[in-house]
Enzyme design. Structure first.
Site, PDB file in Angstrom:
ATOM      1  CE  LYS A  98      -3.012  -3.020  -0.112  1.00  0.00           C
ATOM      2  NZ  LYS A  98      -4.264  -3.542   0.335  1.00  0.00           N
TER       3      LYS A  98
HETATM    4  C1  PLP Z   1      -5.105  -4.677   0.688  1.00  0.00           C
HETATM    5  C2  PLP Z   1      -6.567  -4.586   0.568  1.00  0.00           C
HETATM    6  C3  PLP Z   1      -7.415  -4.919   1.637  1.00  0.00           C
HETATM    7  C4  PLP Z   1      -6.931  -5.605   2.884  1.00  0.00           C
HETATM    8  O1  PLP Z   1      -5.971  -4.913   3.622  1.00  0.00           O
HETATM    9  P1  PLP Z   1      -5.157  -5.686   4.758  1.00  0.00           P
HETATM   10  O2  PLP Z   1      -4.550  -4.590   5.575  1.00  0.00           O
HETATM   11  O3  PLP Z   1      -4.133  -6.534   4.073  1.00  0.00           O
HETATM   12  O4  PLP Z   1      -6.093  -6.502   5.550  1.00  0.00           O
HETATM   13  C5  PLP Z   1      -8.765  -4.689   1.495  1.00  0.00           C
HETATM   14  N1  PLP Z   1      -9.282  -4.186   0.366  1.00  0.00           N
HETATM   15  C6  PLP Z   1      -8.503  -3.876  -0.699  1.00  0.00           C
HETATM   16  C7  PLP Z   1      -9.139  -3.298  -1.919  1.00  0.00           C
HETATM   17  C8  PLP Z   1      -7.126  -4.086  -0.636  1.00  0.00           C
HETATM   18  O5  PLP Z   1      -6.370  -3.815  -1.713  1.00  0.00           O
END
Ligand code: PLP
Length: 382
Positions: free
Chosen positions: A183
């Site tokens: 992210k």
């Molecule tokens: C990465 C992601 C998540 C989940 O995030 P985590 O912190 O790994 O639980 C949820 N929705 C989307 C669209 C994502 O890309």
């Protein structure tokens, strides 16, 4: 050809951030404590949010949300199938029914127009996804949700630093962020739950740590609080201070990261403009600040005369990493077999599911890397 492998994503972690983590490790308090509290305040201030709760992941945040809203059997939750599987898994695990809204063919986002026809008297919640760092058109969705009395919660996993009509995502309504390593900012694993509903924030804060009204580290007594009592059965999704120290450093650099991402993305758009087999996502026409979480293109497989998988394999042979965001959830084995949606039920989602490919995009990349990726794409397609 490149001599070193270019991954599609890589976190940017500086020495001061490593030092900040080391300081926590030496301090004697490594789980949720003063750093997690400081990070919540800093993130809240960054988004101008009214409330923020730091969590161990966005998935944990989604679990807490469904529990807090009491979503369960008989309830329907509308979300795109063009998303990460976590949201849909949790809807299933809660015993509720996921209802998939198709997305725009070129932004991969849902809209009030695609969601409204799916609303029934069982619909309890709508979860739009800010895709690849662009913002969903929230105004019409907010109006729709308000009018129908349905909860609206934004999946903001791609949207740290993104803005919609001059406001940071997280400023209004309820949004859940992720700090997973791919992210825009990361702390290994982590998440943030932002909301302008103080009751919901209190509930999430309680549910994220055993249903106690407070953290193990009491902010007032500055030490352990052995007197804490269970107010209701809760979960354990608190963010550690080890992670929070890193998150604080990343948050300070977030705007700089996103500016670099935008620079790289614009170079891609410029250079790919004359590669007709490769179609970047469209940028929404309403006012947004794009966080450029991903640079997603669609391979025009007919024109290219090759599958997306071959395209990715050929790039990999030439030391360029790519990703898929996302294979549609209803195309995953479990959901294929249990939902059995007919082919074409979500036409735009399916068309993209077979063609999306995320090109390398991360803050420590150079413009030269973008040039090399595009030159290699042209070579593969030639
Ligand atoms: C990465 C992601 C998540 C989940 O995030 P985590 O912190 O790994 O639980 C949820 N929705 C989307 C669209 C994502 O890309």
């Amino acid at each position: 050809m490149r001599t070193t492998f270019l991954p599609f994503s890589k976190p940017s972690i500086s020495e001061p951030e490593i030092e900040a983590v080391a300081e926590v490790l030496r301090s004697g308090w490594i789980t949720t404590g003063p750093k997690a509290a400081e990070f919540e305040e800093a993130f809240k201030a960054y988004c101008n949010a009214e409330g923020a709760v730091a969590l161990s992941s966005a998935t944990g945040g989604m679990h807490l949300l469904l529990a807090a809203l009491g979503i369960g059997p008989g309830d329907e939750v509308i979300t795109p199938s063009m998303t990460w599987v976590s949201t849909v898994n949790l809807i299933k695990l809660a015993g509720a029914t996921p209802v998939f809204a198709d997305v725009d063919r070129d932004t991969l986002m849902v809209s009030a127009k695609t969601i409204e026809p799916l609303i029934t008297e069982r619909t309890r919640l709508i979860i739009p996804v800010h895709f690849a760092g662009a913002a969903v058109d929230m105004e019409p969705l907010r109006r729709l949700a308000l009018e129908k009395g349905i909860h609206l919660v934004e999946d903001a996993a791609h949207a740290a630093g993104a803005e919609y009509r001059g406001e940071k995502i997280g400023r209004r309504g309820t949004a859940i962020f992720s700090f997973h390593p791919i992210k825009n900012m990361t702390c290994g694993e982590g998440g943030m739950f932002c909301s302008d509903d103080p009751e919901l924030i209190e509930r999430i804060r309680r549910l994220k740590f055993h249903g106690l009204g407070m953290d193990a580290y009491d902010r007032n007594s500055q030490g352990r609080s052995p007197q804490a009592e269970v107010l209701e059965p809760g979960f354990k999704y608190n963010l550690t201070d080890i992670a929070a120290a890193l998150a604080l450093g990343q948050l300070r650099r977030l705007d700089e990261f996103n500016q670099k991402r935008a620079l790289l993305a614009h170079r891609y758009r410029e250079l790919l403009a004359d590669v007709e087999e490769v179609l970047p996502l469209a940028v929404p026409s309403y006012p947004t600040r794009h966080a450029w979480h991903l640079f997603v293109v669609r391979l025009d497989t007919e024109r290219a005369g090759m599958s997306r998988e071959t395209f990715m394999a050929e790039l990999k042979k030439r030391n360029i990493g790519t990703g898929i965001h996302f294979k549609a959830v209803h195309r995953q084995k479990y959901y294929r077999e249990t939902l059995q949606l007919p082919e074409g039920a979500l036409a735009n989602t399916e068309w993209n599911s077979d063609r999306v490919c995320s090109l390398p995009l991360f803050p420590d990349m150079a413009l030269q890397d973008v040039d090399e990726v595009v030159a290699t794409i042209k070579e593969v397609l030639a």
